[in-house]
Scaffold this motif. Sequence first.
Motif, PDB file in Angstrom:
ATOM      1  N   SER A  61       0.832  -1.192   0.000  1.00 56.07           N
ATOM      2  CA  SER A  61       0.000   0.000   0.000  1.00 56.07           C
ATOM      3  C   SER A  61       0.869   1.246   0.000  1.00 56.07           C
ATOM      4  CB  SER A  61      -0.936   0.016   1.216  1.00 56.07           C
ATOM      5  OG  SER A  61      -1.880   1.058   1.108  1.00 56.07           O
ATOM      6  N   ARG A 118      -4.009  -3.192 -11.868  1.00 61.27           N
ATOM      7  CA  ARG A 118      -3.210  -3.436 -10.685  1.00 61.27           C
ATOM      8  C   ARG A 118      -2.083  -4.392 -11.036  1.00 61.27           C
ATOM      9  NH1 ARG A 118      -5.644  -6.387  -7.399  1.00 61.27           N
ATOM     10  NH2 ARG A 118      -4.247  -5.923  -5.664  1.00 61.27           N
ATOM     11  N   GLU A 177       0.028  -2.359  -4.635  1.00 60.54           N
ATOM     12  CA  GLU A 177      -1.168  -3.184  -4.758  1.00 60.54           C
ATOM     13  C   GLU A 177      -2.434  -2.388  -4.412  1.00 60.54           C
ATOM     14  OE1 GLU A 177      -1.477  -6.207  -5.774  1.00 60.54           O
ATOM     15  OE2 GLU A 177       0.439  -7.232  -5.555  1.00 60.54           O
ATOM     16  N   SER A 178      -2.293  -1.386  -3.540  1.00 58.54           N
ATOM     17  CA  SER A 178      -3.423  -0.544  -3.168  1.00 58.54           C
ATOM     18  C   SER A 178      -2.920   0.876  -2.969  1.00 58.54           C
ATOM     19  CB  SER A 178      -4.110  -1.052  -1.888  1.00 58.54           C
ATOM     20  OG  SER A 178      -3.236  -0.947  -0.783  1.00 58.54           O
ATOM     21  N   GLY A 201      -9.439  -0.928  -5.033  1.00 60.12           N
ATOM     22  CA  GLY A 201      -8.076  -0.862  -4.512  1.00 60.12           C
ATOM     23  C   GLY A 201      -7.577   0.549  -4.277  1.00 60.12           C
ATOM     24  N   LEU A 229      -6.814  -6.102   0.395  1.00 59.78           N
ATOM     25  CA  LEU A 229      -5.580  -6.820   0.071  1.00 59.78           C
ATOM     26  C   LEU A 229      -5.643  -8.293   0.459  1.00 59.78           C
ATOM     27  CD1 LEU A 229      -2.930  -4.124   1.084  1.00 59.78           C
ATOM     28  CD2 LEU A 229      -3.434  -4.938  -1.231  1.00 59.78           C
ATOM     29  N   HIS A 260      -6.801  -9.801  -2.758  1.00 58.47           N
ATOM     30  CA  HIS A 260      -6.411  -9.262  -4.065  1.00 58.47           C
ATOM     31  C   HIS A 260      -4.906  -9.057  -4.193  1.00 58.47           C
ATOM     32  CE1 HIS A 260     -10.684  -8.135  -3.712  1.00 58.47           C
ATOM     33  NE2 HIS A 260     -10.712  -8.243  -5.022  1.00 58.47           N
TER      34      HIS A 260
END
Length: 315
Positions: A4, A88, A103-104, A270, A303, A306
């Motif tokens: 993140s 992503r 990822e986010s 996300g 997360l 994902h």
Amino acid sequence: MYKSIIIGTGPSGLTAAIYLARANMKPLVIEGPEPGGQLTTTTEVENFPGFPEGIMGPDLMANMRKQAERFGAEFRTGWVNSVDLSERPFKLQVEGQGELVAESLIISTGASAKYIGIPGEKDNVGRGVSTCATCDGFFFRGKKIIVVGGGDSAMEEANFLTRFATEVELVHRRDELRASKIMQDRARENEKINWSLNKTPIEVVANGMGVTALKVRDNATGEEELLETSGIFVAIGHTPNTGFLGGQVETDEHGYIKVKPGTTETNVPGVFACGDVQDTKYRQAITAAGSGCMAALEAEKFLDGHITQDWSVSL
């Protein structure tokens, strides 16, 4: 690559960092040229829970950053020039850092208060010039205050400030107000509010200790005069810091990020938004911090299902 990335270091971004770091997410926090957000321009904060004697705005932000660092949050300084949210993991182009991948993403870039842009204004922020009546009105109890603006926010702030001030003078550069009729009526019914319409502010006057007057020009006659005051509240709006997103996240007509009601979720899975960048109503440090907590918890939950790569190796 990071699980993140948090963009912004106001109360919302730093709270998100604290929560994600405690969850062992090892977030990266990108702070811009003004780390800490608007609270770094505030002197004493008296309405943040846990500080009965108050705390200086910069000190509060410094403490929140130390707390995030204690749990493992990483900080980098840089300006986010652009983002690619088409797939992503997300890609960020950060000045001085190159490309960063996450990822986010948590957007907590805030909203910048608009200033008039006259001499003496920025120099006296925190010394008589303010953009937040609910934050600083208490400090002007028993004094005369000026509110600059002609919209709903100016009417609202003028009315609020009459709780503390002996007199509130509302200065607007036009002879007509932009505020809605109901807001104008409420202000005009308030006996503590005086009106200086069709007058353009040209200078904030101070004596080194604080603000003493606002110099204005009468647009009809061209004459200049000094309006004595102990405080000047600039209420001409805010600009959300969302330009770097390039329209990839849904916003309202003013540029504020839209989130799913009751969450910090944006239209991009996300990607989460917290703090003033998505708050057009409250704009308080404590509500920003609360939304930062929400964003971190929602990012963590997202997360869990994902992750696009094996983090057991990279972490």
